[in-house]
Design a protein around this motif. Sequence first.
Motif, PDB file in Angstrom:
ATOM      1  N   MET A  77       0.824  -1.203   0.000  1.00 48.80           N
ATOM      2  CA  MET A  77       0.000   0.000   0.000  1.00 48.80           C
ATOM      3  C   MET A  77       0.866   1.264   0.000  1.00 48.80           C
ATOM      4  O   MET A  77       0.553   2.234  -0.684  1.00 48.80           O
ATOM      5  CB  MET A  77      -0.947   0.000   1.201  1.00 48.80           C
ATOM      6  N   ALA A  78       1.968   1.229   0.749  1.00 47.24           N
ATOM      7  CA  ALA A  78       2.873   2.379   0.748  1.00 47.24           C
ATOM      8  C   ALA A  78       3.505   2.563  -0.628  1.00 47.24           C
ATOM      9  O   ALA A  78       3.619   3.691  -1.120  1.00 47.24           O
ATOM     10  CB  ALA A  78       3.957   2.194   1.813  1.00 47.24           C
ATOM     11  N   CYS A  79       3.898   1.463  -1.253  1.00 48.31           N
ATOM     12  CA  CYS A  79       4.477   1.533  -2.601  1.00 48.31           C
ATOM     13  C   CYS A  79       3.458   2.057  -3.612  1.00 48.31           C
ATOM     14  O   CYS A  79       3.806   2.852  -4.490  1.00 48.31           O
ATOM     15  CB  CYS A  79       4.989   0.161  -3.040  1.00 48.31           C
ATOM     16  N   ILE A  80       2.217   1.634  -3.480  1.00 48.22           N
ATOM     17  CA  ILE A  80       1.166   2.141  -4.381  1.00 48.22           C
ATOM     18  C   ILE A  80       0.997   3.640  -4.162  1.00 48.22           C
ATOM     19  O   ILE A  80       0.924   4.415  -5.118  1.00 48.22           O
ATOM     20  CB  ILE A  80      -0.162   1.389  -4.156  1.00 48.22           C
ATOM     21  N   GLY A  81       0.977   4.063  -2.922  1.00 50.05           N
ATOM     22  CA  GLY A  81       0.802   5.480  -2.627  1.00 50.05           C
ATOM     23  C   GLY A  81       1.954   6.327  -3.123  1.00 50.05           C
ATOM     24  O   GLY A  81       1.758   7.373  -3.740  1.00 50.05           O
ATOM     25  N   PHE A  82       3.167   5.875  -2.870  1.00 50.98           N
ATOM     26  CA  PHE A  82       4.329   6.672  -3.245  1.00 50.98           C
ATOM     27  C   PHE A  82       4.702   6.535  -4.711  1.00 50.98           C
ATOM     28  O   PHE A  82       5.397   7.389  -5.245  1.00 50.98           O
ATOM     29  CB  PHE A  82       5.536   6.297  -2.387  1.00 50.98           C
ATOM     30  N   SER A  83       4.278   5.484  -5.356  1.00 44.86           N
ATOM     31  CA  SER A  83       4.716   5.251  -6.727  1.00 44.86           C
ATOM     32  C   SER A  83       3.585   5.383  -7.732  1.00 44.86           C
ATOM     33  O   SER A  83       3.618   6.255  -8.600  1.00 44.86           O
ATOM     34  CB  SER A  83       5.350   3.855  -6.804  1.00 44.86           C
ATOM     35  N   VAL A  84       2.588   4.520  -7.632  1.00 41.20           N
ATOM     36  CA  VAL A  84       1.500   4.509  -8.615  1.00 41.20           C
ATOM     37  C   VAL A  84       0.716   5.817  -8.555  1.00 41.20           C
ATOM     38  O   VAL A  84       0.515   6.482  -9.575  1.00 41.20           O
ATOM     39  CB  VAL A  84       0.559   3.302  -8.385  1.00 41.20           C
ATOM     40  N   MET A  85       0.281   6.193  -7.357  1.00 43.96           N
ATOM     41  CA  MET A  85      -0.512   7.414  -7.225  1.00 43.96           C
ATOM     42  C   MET A  85       0.295   8.650  -7.614  1.00 43.96           C
ATOM     43  O   MET A  85      -0.207   9.554  -8.275  1.00 43.96           O
ATOM     44  CB  MET A  85      -1.045   7.545  -5.799  1.00 43.96           C
ATOM     45  N   HIS A  86       1.565   8.670  -7.251  1.00 41.53           N
ATOM     46  CA  HIS A  86       2.432   9.797  -7.587  1.00 41.53           C
ATOM     47  C   HIS A  86       2.581   9.931  -9.101  1.00 41.53           C
ATOM     48  O   HIS A  86       2.430  11.016  -9.661  1.00 41.53           O
ATOM     49  CB  HIS A  86       3.797   9.619  -6.924  1.00 41.53           C
ATOM     50  N   ASP A  87       2.887   8.814  -9.767  1.00 42.21           N
ATOM     51  CA  ASP A  87       3.024   8.844 -11.227  1.00 42.21           C
ATOM     52  C   ASP A  87       1.719   9.257 -11.902  1.00 42.21           C
ATOM     53  O   ASP A  87       1.721  10.039 -12.849  1.00 42.21           O
ATOM     54  CB  ASP A  87       3.462   7.476 -11.756  1.00 42.21           C
ATOM     55  N   ALA A  88       0.611   8.738 -11.406  1.00 42.56           N
ATOM     56  CA  ALA A  88      -0.691   9.066 -12.003  1.00 42.56           C
ATOM     57  C   ALA A  88      -1.022  10.539 -11.822  1.00 42.56           C
ATOM     58  O   ALA A  88      -1.533  11.186 -12.739  1.00 42.56           O
ATOM     59  CB  ALA A  88      -1.786   8.201 -11.385  1.00 42.56           C
ATOM     60  N   ASN A  89      -0.719  11.066 -10.660  1.00 40.01           N
ATOM     61  CA  ASN A  89      -1.024  12.472 -10.407  1.00 40.01           C
ATOM     62  C   ASN A  89      -0.150  13.419 -11.223  1.00 40.01           C
ATOM     63  O   ASN A  89      -0.471  14.589 -11.363  1.00 40.01           O
ATOM     64  CB  ASN A  89      -0.930  12.786  -8.916  1.00 40.01           C
TER      65      ASN A  89
END
Length: 130
Positions: A77-89
Amino acid sequence: MPKITFSNRNNEFYQSLKIAVDEYFEKNRIKRTGDWRLYTKTIVLIGSAITCYCLLIFGKMNALPAFAVCALLGYCMACIGFSVMHDANHGSYSTKPWINDLLGLSMNFMEPVHFSGNKNITSFIILILT
């Protein structure tokens, strides 16, 4: 206290940097959105989080393996927040804004679980530690 904001509209550095970046992408024929590595990372991270979550909900295991899966789920979940969500935003997934918006909110599927189970999990952890 008033909010401090900065305007880059008349900033020479910002304008020259933007032109240089645009020229780099154009010269090297690189898309402004991600390639297969970005999508692979996303599939692995979200798939791992879903797998851990399903293991916790539907799997039968002792406390120690369950705690390890909880830790792995937290890491995912931390990786999704820091990576996936960051890239998407930053608009890295698609030229279509709704796709980036959707992936930028990808961790929100856990919000109801977080709010409904938060007190129970906290009480459980306190019980284990005392």
